[in-house]
Design a protein around this motif. Structure first.
Motif, PDB file in Angstrom:
ATOM      1  N   PHE A  76       0.864  -1.178   0.000  1.00 52.56           N
ATOM      2  CA  PHE A  76       0.000   0.000   0.000  1.00 52.56           C
ATOM      3  C   PHE A  76       0.898   1.224   0.000  1.00 52.56           C
ATOM      4  CE2 PHE A  76      -2.554   3.429   1.593  1.00 52.56           C
ATOM      5  CZ  PHE A  76      -3.834   3.177   1.123  1.00 52.56           C
ATOM      6  N   SER A  77       0.691   2.116  -0.962  1.00 49.32           N
ATOM      7  CA  SER A  77       1.478   3.344  -1.037  1.00 49.32           C
ATOM      8  C   SER A  77       0.804   4.454  -0.244  1.00 49.32           C
ATOM      9  CB  SER A  77       1.648   3.785  -2.491  1.00 49.32           C
ATOM     10  OG  SER A  77       2.332   5.028  -2.541  1.00 49.32           O
ATOM     11  N   HIS A  78       1.593   5.105   0.616  1.00 45.44           N
ATOM     12  CA  HIS A  78       1.095   6.308   1.291  1.00 45.44           C
ATOM     13  C   HIS A  78       0.676   7.357   0.253  1.00 45.44           C
ATOM     14  CE1 HIS A  78       2.879   4.919   5.126  1.00 45.44           C
ATOM     15  NE2 HIS A  78       4.017   4.727   4.492  1.00 45.44           N
ATOM     16  N   ILE A  79       1.412   7.407  -0.843  1.00 52.54           N
ATOM     17  CA  ILE A  79       1.230   8.416  -1.895  1.00 52.54           C
ATOM     18  C   ILE A  79      -0.073   8.177  -2.662  1.00 52.54           C
ATOM     19  CG2 ILE A  79       2.169   9.177  -4.136  1.00 52.54           C
ATOM     20  CD1 ILE A  79       4.959   8.516  -3.003  1.00 52.54           C
ATOM     21  N   ASP A  80      -0.652   9.272  -3.148  1.00 48.46           N
ATOM     22  CA  ASP A  80      -1.791   9.166  -4.078  1.00 48.46           C
ATOM     23  C   ASP A  80      -1.721  10.361  -5.029  1.00 48.46           C
ATOM     24  OD1 ASP A  80      -4.226   9.059  -5.413  1.00 48.46           O
ATOM     25  OD2 ASP A  80      -5.278   8.241  -3.685  1.00 48.46           O
ATOM     26  N   TRP A  81      -1.035  10.178  -6.149  1.00 47.74           N
ATOM     27  CA  TRP A  81      -0.776  11.283  -7.069  1.00 47.74           C
ATOM     28  C   TRP A  81      -2.000  11.722  -7.868  1.00 47.74           C
ATOM     29  CZ3 TRP A  81       4.287   8.501  -8.735  1.00 47.74           C
ATOM     30  CH2 TRP A  81       5.343   8.873  -7.882  1.00 47.74           C
ATOM     31  N   THR A  82      -3.124  11.026  -7.746  1.00 46.01           N
ATOM     32  CA  THR A  82      -4.320  11.448  -8.475  1.00 46.01           C
ATOM     33  C   THR A  82      -5.424  11.942  -7.541  1.00 46.01           C
ATOM     34  OG1 THR A  82      -5.174   9.168  -8.523  1.00 46.01           O
ATOM     35  CG2 THR A  82      -3.863   9.898 -10.416  1.00 46.01           C
ATOM     36  N   GLN A 138       0.208  26.229   0.846  1.00 47.36           N
ATOM     37  CA  GLN A 138      -0.198  25.019   1.555  1.00 47.36           C
ATOM     38  C   GLN A 138      -1.655  25.143   1.975  1.00 47.36           C
ATOM     39  OE1 GLN A 138       3.163  22.682   3.469  1.00 47.36           O
ATOM     40  NE2 GLN A 138       3.154  24.543   4.695  1.00 47.36           N
ATOM     41  N   ASP A 139      -2.362  24.014   1.919  1.00 44.98           N
ATOM     42  CA  ASP A 139      -3.739  23.965   2.393  1.00 44.98           C
ATOM     43  C   ASP A 139      -3.811  22.838   3.415  1.00 44.98           C
ATOM     44  OD1 ASP A 139      -6.480  23.567   2.787  1.00 44.98           O
ATOM     45  OD2 ASP A 139      -6.959  24.276   0.761  1.00 44.98           O
ATOM     46  N   LEU A 140      -3.572  23.175   4.657  1.00 47.78           N
ATOM     47  CA  LEU A 140      -3.469  22.171   5.717  1.00 47.78           C
ATOM     48  C   LEU A 140      -4.787  21.450   5.958  1.00 47.78           C
ATOM     49  CD1 LEU A 140      -1.189  24.058   8.280  1.00 47.78           C
ATOM     50  CD2 LEU A 140      -0.540  22.448   6.464  1.00 47.78           C
ATOM     51  N   GLU A 141      -5.894  22.125   5.700  1.00 48.92           N
ATOM     52  CA  GLU A 141      -7.192  21.496   5.895  1.00 48.92           C
ATOM     53  C   GLU A 141      -7.408  20.366   4.884  1.00 48.92           C
ATOM     54  OE1 GLU A 141     -11.938  22.725   5.700  1.00 48.92           O
ATOM     55  OE2 GLU A 141     -10.425  24.253   6.159  1.00 48.92           O
ATOM     56  N   ARG A 142      -7.052  20.630   3.627  1.00 49.83           N
ATOM     57  CA  ARG A 142      -7.199  19.590   2.602  1.00 49.83           C
ATOM     58  C   ARG A 142      -6.235  18.434   2.861  1.00 49.83           C
ATOM     59  NH1 ARG A 142      -6.752  22.045  -3.206  1.00 49.83           N
ATOM     60  NH2 ARG A 142      -7.265  19.888  -3.768  1.00 49.83           N
ATOM     61  N   TRP A 143      -5.020  18.762   3.305  1.00 49.88           N
ATOM     62  CA  TRP A 143      -4.068  17.690   3.611  1.00 49.88           C
ATOM     63  C   TRP A 143      -4.580  16.806   4.751  1.00 49.88           C
ATOM     64  CZ3 TRP A 143      -0.486  14.757   1.810  1.00 49.88           C
ATOM     65  CH2 TRP A 143       0.230  13.935   2.673  1.00 49.88           C
ATOM     66  N   ALA A 144      -5.108  17.426   5.792  1.00 46.78           N
ATOM     67  CA  ALA A 144      -5.644  16.652   6.919  1.00 46.78           C
ATOM     68  C   ALA A 144      -6.786  15.755   6.446  1.00 46.78           C
ATOM     69  CB  ALA A 144      -6.119  17.597   8.019  1.00 46.78           C
ATOM     70  N   ARG A 145      -7.588  16.260   5.507  1.00 50.18           N
ATOM     71  CA  ARG A 145      -8.683  15.444   4.965  1.00 50.18           C
ATOM     72  C   ARG A 145      -8.135  14.260   4.186  1.00 50.18           C
ATOM     73  NH1 ARG A 145     -12.473  19.156   2.001  1.00 50.18           N
ATOM     74  NH2 ARG A 145     -10.928  19.064   0.311  1.00 50.18           N
ATOM     75  N   PHE A 146      -7.110  14.520   3.344  1.00 55.27           N
ATOM     76  CA  PHE A 146      -6.505  13.409   2.603  1.00 55.27           C
ATOM     77  C   PHE A 146      -5.939  12.363   3.556  1.00 55.27           C
ATOM     78  CE2 PHE A 146      -2.570  11.356   1.328  1.00 55.27           C
ATOM     79  CZ  PHE A 146      -3.046  10.576   0.288  1.00 55.27           C
ATOM     80  N   SER A 179       7.055  13.591   5.802  1.00 61.16           N
ATOM     81  CA  SER A 179       7.658  13.177   7.075  1.00 61.16           C
ATOM     82  C   SER A 179       6.687  12.268   7.825  1.00 61.16           C
ATOM     83  CB  SER A 179       7.974  14.406   7.930  1.00 61.16           C
ATOM     84  OG  SER A 179       6.761  15.018   8.367  1.00 61.16           O
ATOM     85  N   ASP A 180       7.200  11.583   8.828  1.00 62.29           N
ATOM     86  CA  ASP A 180       6.348  10.722   9.643  1.00 62.29           C
ATOM     87  C   ASP A 180       5.218  11.520  10.281  1.00 62.29           C
ATOM     88  OD1 ASP A 180       8.055   8.698   8.998  1.00 62.29           O
ATOM     89  OD2 ASP A 180       9.087   8.641  10.936  1.00 62.29           O
ATOM     90  N   GLY A 181       5.539  12.753  10.688  1.00 65.19           N
ATOM     91  CA  GLY A 181       4.514  13.587  11.284  1.00 65.19           C
ATOM     92  C   GLY A 181       3.417  13.950  10.294  1.00 65.19           C
ATOM     93  N   GLN A 182       3.803  14.281   9.075  1.00 66.20           N
ATOM     94  CA  GLN A 182       2.802  14.607   8.065  1.00 66.20           C
ATOM     95  C   GLN A 182       1.916  13.399   7.751  1.00 66.20           C
ATOM     96  OE1 GLN A 182       5.712  16.290   5.227  1.00 66.20           O
ATOM     97  NE2 GLN A 182       4.415  18.107   5.136  1.00 66.20           N
ATOM     98  N   TRP A 183       2.524  12.209   7.693  1.00 69.19           N
ATOM     99  CA  TRP A 183       1.736  10.998   7.432  1.00 69.19           C
ATOM    100  C   TRP A 183       0.892  10.605   8.638  1.00 69.19           C
ATOM    101  CZ3 TRP A 183       1.479  10.401   2.582  1.00 69.19           C
ATOM    102  CH2 TRP A 183       2.584  10.343   1.729  1.00 69.19           C
ATOM    103  N   ALA A 184       1.235  11.139   9.817  1.00 68.21           N
ATOM    104  CA  ALA A 184       0.668  10.639  11.080  1.00 68.21           C
ATOM    105  C   ALA A 184       0.897   9.134  11.158  1.00 68.21           C
ATOM    106  CB  ALA A 184      -0.815  10.974  11.211  1.00 68.21           C
TER     107      ALA A 184
END
Length: 426
Positions: free
Chosen positions: A122-128, A162-170, A199-204
């Motif tokens: 499973f990839s943490h990443i989602d480029w789409t 940066q849009d921290l709200e959208r990142w938290a949703r992702f 980072s690990d923090g960004q991924w939680a």
């Protein structure tokens, strides 16, 4: 740490890169990221992904025949296309492809029916995913972007915003996808990837790992969820020094992870046996990768290599399963393994010995030496030795008819637990 005893004993796993990238035979996800295809052209492959001949039982039967004890399937690569109806997925094989079905559950059921452990990539990443490229990469000890590399709009907001709200949703959405996968099939292993992009923090990552183990405490995790690493996962190149603790080398059977029509650079069966024995000789597992066609069939060239490897393993199972890392480099010119009771050393000979095989530094007396496969006992003797140095053990070369096509194995039975001299001599 949640390491389970089955993993270091498994020795061989099969990696399966299966996804829409097999339709056009392009590099999985990277062909879109690197600009070889536009995102639109890459995602057009959704329309051609049929899985019409996919038979998970045939996969499992082949993997078991290869001698594998587990397999790892790409449930979602960096392109974000999930092989099941993952919650919050923009693209998945159930809703967006002619396959129109979940491909992870039948795979898990088939593996278990054949006695194999179930793993998922499973990839943490989602480029789409529209919420993914909404924050910059944190510059910390774990993630240090190359300043000379242009930012990619599939990965980060190129305007620097940066849009921290959208990142938290992702992040919430992708965690829920992993949780759904774990709850649905209770995998024995999760193989994460893409950790370098945040980072690990960004991924939680700590929260995600804790949640996985809450849902299924028996799931083991590779080191690409760094906060919960149960084992190391080097890829494509055998390390010279084994990583600390359990580990696994992931290796393609040709040059590509997924199916590519133009990649005919298949590793020979002999080369694969060598990779395998060198890996287990260092105490690791080999995770050998195959890339099925979009219809779900495994190319004949890949299947042939798996079957040949399996035949070699079946003949030499004693030197493979229930063993640990063998002699350190220099004691035998080839790889080796050691029985768990440390009383039998298995020497792997890649080339046909012409007169004798030498082993250096064995203090033990030798009970006997036999050729695996024939069982014939070989003569042995010592020369040299002084001041605690035991000298050379010389083992007569097996007869021509006893030599294996890919690698011959000799079982050296000791009078006690392995006792090696590693000094400088007198």
């Amino acid at each position: 740490m949640t390491m389970q005893p089955w993993f270091p004993d498994a020795k061989l796993g099969i990696f399966v890169h299966y996804g829409i990238y097999a339709v056009d035979g392009v590099a999985e996800s990277w062909s879109m990221f690197n600009g070889e295809l536009t995102p639109e052209a890459y995602l057009k492959q959704l329309d051609g992904f049929t899985a019409r001949n996919h038979d998970p039982n045939a996969w499992a039967e082949l993997f078991a025949k290869a001698g594998a004890k587990y397999a790892v399937l790409t449930s979602k690569h960096h392109d974000g296309v999930a092989l099941w109806q993952a919650p919050h997925s923009i693209y998945n094989t159930v809703e967006n492809t002619p396959a129109a079905r979940d491909l992870v559950t039948p795979y898990a059921e088939a593996l278990r029916a054949h006695g194999l452990k179930v793993g998922f990539y499973f990839s943490h990443i989602d480029w789409t995913h529209p919420d993914y490229a909404t924050v910059q990469v944190e510059r910390d000890a774990d993630v240090e972007p190359d300043p000379e590399v242009e930012p990619n709009p599939l990965s980060v907001p190129v305007d620097g915003g940066q849009d921290l709200e959208r990142w938290a949703r992702f992040r919430t959405h992708y965690h829920e996808q992993v949780e759904d996968l774990v709850a649905r099939v209770r995998p024995d292993l999760l193989w994460f990837d893409g950790e370098w992009e945040r980072s690990d923090g960004q991924w939680a990552a700590r929260r995600l790992g804790d949640r996985i183990l809450e849902l299924n405490p028996a799931t083991i995790l590779n080191d690409r969820i760094r906060t919960h690493a149960d084992y190391a996962s080097p890829e494509q190149s055998l390390p010279f020094t084994a990583p600390d603790g359990p580990w696994e080398l992931c290796l393609t059977v040709n040059d590509s992870w997924g199916f590519q029509h133009t990649d005919t650079n298949w590793k020979s069966a002999r080369q694969i046996v060598r990779y395998f024995t060198e890996t287990i000789g260092l105490g690791g597992n080999l995770l050998l990768d195959v890339g099925p066609r979009e219809d779900g069939t495994i190319p004949a060239e890949a299947a042939d290599r798996l079957e040949r490897l399996g035949a070699w393993i079946a003949k030499h199972a004693e030197a493979v399963y229930a063993t640990t890392a063998g002699l350190p480099a220099g004691h035998h010119y080839g790889s080796s393994t050691l029985s768990k009771d440390r009383r039998t050393v298995y020497l792997v000979c890649y080339d046909n010995p012409r007169e004798s095989i030498a082993v250096r530094g064995l203090r033990n007396q030798i009970r006997r030496v036999t050729v695996l496969g024939s069982g014939r006992e070989l003569r042995h003797s010592r020369t040299g030795g002084l001041g605690g140095h035991p000298g050379h053990l010389w083992i007569e070369a097996p007869a021509a008819e006893e030599l294996d096509e890919y690698a011959t194995v000799l079982a050296v039975e000791l009078d006690g637990e392995l006792d090696l001299y590693t000094g400088t001599g007198r």
